[in-house]
Enzyme design. Structure first.
Site, short mmCIF file in Angstrom:
data_model
loop_
_atom_site.label_atom_id
_atom_site.label_comp_id
_atom_site.label_asym_id
_atom_site.label_seq_id
_atom_site.Cartn_x
_atom_site.Cartn_y
_atom_site.Cartn_z
N ASP A 171 0.83 -1.20 0.00
CA ASP A 171 0.00 0.00 0.00
C ASP A 171 0.87 1.26 0.00
OD1 ASP A 171 -2.46 1.28 0.00
OD2 ASP A 171 -2.75 1.12 2.16
N HIS A 254 -4.31 2.71 -7.07
CA HIS A 254 -5.51 2.35 -6.32
C HIS A 254 -6.71 2.12 -7.24
CE1 HIS A 254 -3.31 3.27 -2.64
NE2 HIS A 254 -4.29 2.68 -2.00
N HIS A 257 -6.31 -1.37 -8.33
CA HIS A 257 -6.77 -2.24 -7.23
C HIS A 257 -8.29 -2.39 -7.28
CE1 HIS A 257 -8.84 -2.42 -3.35
NE2 HIS A 257 -7.92 -3.31 -3.01
#
Length: 365
Positions: A171, A254, A257
């Site tokens: 992350d 992200h 993701h």
């Protein structure tokens, strides 16, 4: 639009620091309302009792029901008000943190966040992710302020499974590259402003810390010990990445993701593991220099983060599956459009395949 940076009022990190919880809370209120899981309470109540010994303060424990839903938040608000306490303390993982932050907001109380793992950068953020009672995503609750205090006892975090720390590195890995993209495009960050020099510096330091200490920290945590490298990586995963992502902004990693959630095989992966692969896809979209790609691939391989679709559990994806990932990543409201150039589903699809091939190539080398 102004440059804006957001951060907790105070960030505290150290070995055995939970035993000093009360001294970090007392300036905000006397009695502590602790939201924690049943198993988590057994691990922390001894240190908390030590922290309030001789102070006359009371500690009221409330067991988290397992889901950060509006119903659970409302329940916690009412129990907190009935307790007579003045400070909300959320101890555990992300859903406990988000429930504590939201409940404190609705109750008008200060909130102290105590992460027991370093698998995400959420503890420092002014955001709660709200789900239905069944665990389906409902909405984001953007809060007017970051937590009052974030306290990290690194002895507790170092005792957690190493995979959780590595997921946090995944992350955190995206933080610098996404902030860099937002700075280049002029996109707004997550606190409604433009990227500050301070946020960019923290994001860059986050990446440099991972490269310097990531492997050393992973190996130490596999033996459940807390070294200087572990301390550094916990700070990178929690604070540097937390302030870096919120004040730097999100972009491609992200969004990728989020797109990957369209493939059921990826659901068993942690958030940071999927973000790590999303970072590679973003770098391919940017046509990043080979040296930078190699640096990221080497880091991911060393610490055990995914670099291929197979690593994500996607062994033989169809063109239709990957195009669905690409389309979802390109949703109008997602952060892929913070990249400093136009992006569409076709280019994302191509970048996913190219990133997968790069991962295979460096795995075989």
């Amino acid at each position: 639009m102004a440059n804006v940076i957001g951060s907790p009022s105070r960030y505290v990190q150290g070995r055995g620091e939970l035993a000093h919880l009360y001294e970090h809370c007392e300036k905000y209120g006397k009695d502590l309302f602790v939201l924690v899981s049943a198993s988590g309470k057994k691990r922390v109540e001894g240190k908390i009792a030590q922290s309030v010994e001789g102070t006359g303060a009371k500690v009221v424990y409330e067991t988290f029901n397992g889901e950060c839903s509006q119903k659970e938040i409302d329940r916690v608000v009412e129990v907190f008000k009935a307790s007579g306490c003045s400070v909300v303390v959320g101890i555990g993982g992300g859903k406990i943190h988000d429930t504590a932050k939201a409940a404190a907001y609705y109750a008008g109380a200060p909130v102290v966040i105590v992460p027991t793992i370093a698998s995400t950068d959420a503890p420092c953020s002014a955001l709660s992710v709200i789900y239905t009672d069944e665990g389906v995503f409902d909405r984001y609750l953007f809060l007017p302020a970051n937590p009052t205090v974030v306290l990290v006892d690194t002895d507790i975090v170092a005792a957690a499974p190493a995979r959780l720390l590595v997921s946090g590195m995944g992350d955190a890995l995206a933080t610098y590259f996404e902030a860099r993209a937002c700075q280049a495009s002029g996109a707004s960050n997550c606190v409604g402003g433009k990227v500050t020099l301070a946020a960019m510096s923290l994001a860059r330091l986050c990446y440099e810390t991972l490269l310097a200490d990531g492997l050393k920290a992973k190996l130490a945590v596999e033996r459940h010990v807390c070294t200087t490298a572990v301390e550094n990586v916990i700070e990178a995963n929690t604070y540097l990445s937390g302030v870096g992502f919120e004040s730097g902004g999100l972009a491609g990693a992200h969004a990728i993701h989020n797109g990957l959630t369209a493939i059921p095989e990826t659901h068993s992966l942690y958030h940071g593991e999927k973000v790590a692969f999303g970072t590679l896809v973003q770098l391919v979209l940017e046509n990043a220099p080979l040296e930078e790609l190699e640096e990221v691939l080497e880091f991911c391989t060393e610490v055990g983060l995914p670099t291929t679709l197979a690593d994500l559990g996607v062994e033989n994806p169809t063109q239709e599956q990957l195009m669905e990932v690409a389309k979802l990543a390109c949703a109008d409201a997602d952060t892929l459009h913070n990249m400093p150039f136009p992006v569409d589903a076709d280019s994302v699809y191509a970048a996913i395949l190219a990133a997968d091939e790069l991962g295979k190539y460096y795995t075989d080398c």
